[in-house]
Design a protein around this motif. Structure first.
Motif, PDB file in Angstrom:
ATOM      1  N   VAL A 177       0.872  -1.179   0.000  1.00  0.00           N
ATOM      2  CA  VAL A 177       0.000   0.000   0.000  1.00  0.00           C
ATOM      3  C   VAL A 177       0.909   1.230   0.000  1.00  0.00           C
ATOM      4  O   VAL A 177       1.770   1.362   0.870  1.00  0.00           O
ATOM      5  CB  VAL A 177      -0.935   0.020   1.227  1.00  0.00           C
ATOM      6  CG1 VAL A 177      -1.731   1.318   1.273  1.00  0.00           C
ATOM      7  CG2 VAL A 177      -1.875  -1.182   1.201  1.00  0.00           C
ATOM      8  N   PHE A 178       0.701   2.095  -0.969  1.00  0.00           N
ATOM      9  CA  PHE A 178       1.511   3.300  -1.113  1.00  0.00           C
ATOM     10  C   PHE A 178       0.679   4.530  -0.786  1.00  0.00           C
ATOM     11  O   PHE A 178      -0.517   4.580  -1.080  1.00  0.00           O
ATOM     12  CB  PHE A 178       2.068   3.397  -2.537  1.00  0.00           C
ATOM     13  CG  PHE A 178       2.977   2.246  -2.867  1.00  0.00           C
ATOM     14  CD1 PHE A 178       4.306   2.269  -2.470  1.00  0.00           C
ATOM     15  CD2 PHE A 178       2.500   1.132  -3.539  1.00  0.00           C
ATOM     16  CE1 PHE A 178       5.150   1.204  -2.750  1.00  0.00           C
ATOM     17  CE2 PHE A 178       3.338   0.058  -3.828  1.00  0.00           C
ATOM     18  CZ  PHE A 178       4.661   0.101  -3.429  1.00  0.00           C
ATOM     19  N   ASP A 179       1.323   5.518  -0.187  1.00  0.00           N
ATOM     20  CA  ASP A 179       0.634   6.745   0.211  1.00  0.00           C
ATOM     21  C   ASP A 179       1.372   7.945  -0.363  1.00  0.00           C
ATOM     22  O   ASP A 179       2.460   8.294   0.104  1.00  0.00           O
ATOM     23  CB  ASP A 179       0.567   6.836   1.736  1.00  0.00           C
ATOM     24  CG  ASP A 179      -0.310   7.979   2.206  1.00  0.00           C
ATOM     25  OD1 ASP A 179      -0.690   8.844   1.382  1.00  0.00           O
ATOM     26  OD2 ASP A 179      -0.614   8.014   3.411  1.00  0.00           O
ATOM     27  N   PRO A 180       0.784   8.597  -1.368  1.00  0.00           N
ATOM     28  CA  PRO A 180       1.445   9.761  -1.965  1.00  0.00           C
ATOM     29  C   PRO A 180       1.273  11.051  -1.161  1.00  0.00           C
ATOM     30  O   PRO A 180       1.818  12.088  -1.531  1.00  0.00           O
ATOM     31  CB  PRO A 180       0.737   9.883  -3.320  1.00  0.00           C
ATOM     32  CG  PRO A 180      -0.652   9.391  -3.040  1.00  0.00           C
ATOM     33  CD  PRO A 180      -0.465   8.259  -2.045  1.00  0.00           C
ATOM     34  N   THR A 181       0.542  11.004  -0.067  1.00  0.00           N
ATOM     35  CA  THR A 181       0.176  12.208   0.678  1.00  0.00           C
ATOM     36  C   THR A 181       1.407  12.988   1.143  1.00  0.00           C
ATOM     37  O   THR A 181       2.326  12.422   1.733  1.00  0.00           O
ATOM     38  CB  THR A 181      -0.697  11.852   1.892  1.00  0.00           C
ATOM     39  OG1 THR A 181      -1.812  11.073   1.441  1.00  0.00           O
ATOM     40  CG2 THR A 181      -1.210  13.100   2.588  1.00  0.00           C
ATOM     41  N   ARG A 182       1.384  14.276   0.878  1.00  0.00           N
ATOM     42  CA  ARG A 182       2.442  15.190   1.303  1.00  0.00           C
ATOM     43  C   ARG A 182       1.805  16.307   2.133  1.00  0.00           C
ATOM     44  O   ARG A 182       0.678  16.710   1.867  1.00  0.00           O
ATOM     45  CB  ARG A 182       3.178  15.802   0.100  1.00  0.00           C
ATOM     46  CG  ARG A 182       3.948  14.771  -0.707  1.00  0.00           C
ATOM     47  CD  ARG A 182       5.094  14.208   0.139  1.00  0.00           C
ATOM     48  NE  ARG A 182       5.800  13.138  -0.505  1.00  0.00           N
ATOM     49  CZ  ARG A 182       5.695  11.856  -0.185  1.00  0.00           C
ATOM     50  NH1 ARG A 182       4.858  11.453   0.739  1.00  0.00           N
ATOM     51  NH2 ARG A 182       6.424  10.944  -0.790  1.00  0.00           N
ATOM     52  N   THR A 183       2.548  16.781   3.107  1.00  0.00           N
ATOM     53  CA  THR A 183       2.052  17.861   3.955  1.00  0.00           C
ATOM     54  C   THR A 183       2.937  19.096   3.798  1.00  0.00           C
ATOM     55  O   THR A 183       4.094  19.006   3.390  1.00  0.00           O
ATOM     56  CB  THR A 183       2.029  17.446   5.442  1.00  0.00           C
ATOM     57  OG1 THR A 183       3.331  17.011   5.820  1.00  0.00           O
ATOM     58  CG2 THR A 183       1.032  16.317   5.669  1.00  0.00           C
ATOM     59  N   ASP A 184       2.371  20.243   4.165  1.00  0.00           N
ATOM     60  CA  ASP A 184       3.133  21.487   4.131  1.00  0.00           C
ATOM     61  C   ASP A 184       3.839  21.691   5.468  1.00  0.00           C
ATOM     62  O   ASP A 184       3.780  20.835   6.348  1.00  0.00           O
ATOM     63  CB  ASP A 184       2.232  22.673   3.765  1.00  0.00           C
ATOM     64  CG  ASP A 184       1.121  22.927   4.777  1.00  0.00           C
ATOM     65  OD1 ASP A 184       1.208  22.431   5.938  1.00  0.00           O
ATOM     66  OD2 ASP A 184       0.154  23.630   4.428  1.00  0.00           O
ATOM     67  N   TRP A 185       4.493  22.804   5.623  1.00  0.00           N
ATOM     68  CA  TRP A 185       5.296  23.083   6.820  1.00  0.00           C
ATOM     69  C   TRP A 185       4.466  23.052   8.101  1.00  0.00           C
ATOM     70  O   TRP A 185       4.986  22.787   9.182  1.00  0.00           O
ATOM     71  CB  TRP A 185       6.004  24.424   6.678  1.00  0.00           C
ATOM     72  CG  TRP A 185       5.028  25.577   6.578  1.00  0.00           C
ATOM     73  CD1 TRP A 185       4.480  26.078   5.432  1.00  0.00           C
ATOM     74  CD2 TRP A 185       4.483  26.323   7.648  1.00  0.00           C
ATOM     75  NE1 TRP A 185       3.609  27.088   5.728  1.00  0.00           N
ATOM     76  CE2 TRP A 185       3.588  27.262   7.093  1.00  0.00           C
ATOM     77  CE3 TRP A 185       4.631  26.295   9.026  1.00  0.00           C
ATOM     78  CZ2 TRP A 185       2.867  28.159   7.858  1.00  0.00           C
ATOM     79  CZ3 TRP A 185       3.910  27.199   9.797  1.00  0.00           C
ATOM     80  CH2 TRP A 185       3.049  28.117   9.215  1.00  0.00           C
ATOM     81  N   SER A 186       3.150  23.285   7.987  1.00  0.00           N
ATOM     82  CA  SER A 186       2.302  23.312   9.184  1.00  0.00           C
ATOM     83  C   SER A 186       1.602  21.981   9.450  1.00  0.00           C
ATOM     84  O   SER A 186       0.796  21.874  10.369  1.00  0.00           O
ATOM     85  CB  SER A 186       1.265  24.433   9.066  1.00  0.00           C
ATOM     86  OG  SER A 186       0.400  24.175   7.969  1.00  0.00           O
ATOM     87  N   GLY A 187       1.885  20.976   8.627  1.00  0.00           N
ATOM     88  CA  GLY A 187       1.291  19.658   8.837  1.00  0.00           C
ATOM     89  C   GLY A 187      -0.021  19.424   8.110  1.00  0.00           C
ATOM     90  O   GLY A 187      -0.616  18.357   8.225  1.00  0.00           O
ATOM     91  N   ASN A 188      -0.494  20.415   7.350  1.00  0.00           N
ATOM     92  CA  ASN A 188      -1.715  20.249   6.566  1.00  0.00           C
ATOM     93  C   ASN A 188      -1.399  19.549   5.250  1.00  0.00           C
ATOM     94  O   ASN A 188      -0.325  19.740   4.674  1.00  0.00           O
ATOM     95  CB  ASN A 188      -2.355  21.612   6.275  1.00  0.00           C
ATOM     96  CG  ASN A 188      -2.855  22.269   7.532  1.00  0.00           C
ATOM     97  OD1 ASN A 188      -3.484  21.624   8.374  1.00  0.00           O
ATOM     98  ND2 ASN A 188      -2.572  23.550   7.685  1.00  0.00           N
TER      99      ASN A 188
END
Length: 162
Positions: free
Chosen positions: A125-136
């Motif tokens: 299972v792969f997760d492409p999710t990326r967050t910004d500097w504030s964790g969003n």
């Protein structure tokens, strides 16, 4: 140009817009997405009509890509598709889509649907999710990561050996 034909398994009502984003990458060739009213028509004809549609659409696909959203693991047809692919020794892979934008919003990650399928194990299972500097969640960075990696992730799909 599509390099591999796949069957996309997903929770239609909640994730169809996210699935459309995945399809727009054009890295893979998937089954036609039914419009909501077409899917409702299949459902109205009963369980056997749904089974027949899934069987027909999955028949000549080389792999099954489960697009995992917040509620995917709870969907009985997704579990059926996973078990059918496993039984037929089709390669399976999961890709999380909760971090893609659907009308400007994102979801929480959902449970792993492979854990709900009987006898299925070891599916990546792969997760492409990326967050910004504030964790969003950064939906643009998430989409870019998906674009850059989708083909290689599908190449790592696992099939039942015996």
């Amino acid at each position: 140009m599509a390099t591999k034909t796949v069957f996309y398994s997903f929770h239609y009502e909640r994730d169809v817009n996210r699935v459309q984003l995945v399809r727009n990458i054009n890295a893979l060739e998937g089954q036609p997405l039914l419009k909501a009213q077409e899917w409702e028509e299949v459902l109205r004809r009963g369980q056997q009509a749904v089974v027949d549609w899934i069987d027909k659409e999955m028949r000549y696909k080389r792999a099954v890509v489960v697009l995992i959203g917040q509620e995917t693991a709870n969907r009985p047809w997704v579990v059926y598709e996973i078990e059918k692919a496993w039984q037929e020794k089709k390669p399976l892979v999961g890709v999380r889509v909760h971090g893609l934008s659907s009308f400007g919003s994102v979801d929480r990650p959902g449970a792993n649907p492979f854990d709900e399928a009987s006898g299925v194990y070891g599916i990546p299972v792969f997760d492409p999710t990326r967050t910004d500097w504030s964790g969003n969640i950064d939906t643009k960075a998430t989409y870019a990561n998906l674009v850059n990696n989708l083909e290689s992730w599908v190449a790592q799909a696992k099939a039942r050996l015996s």
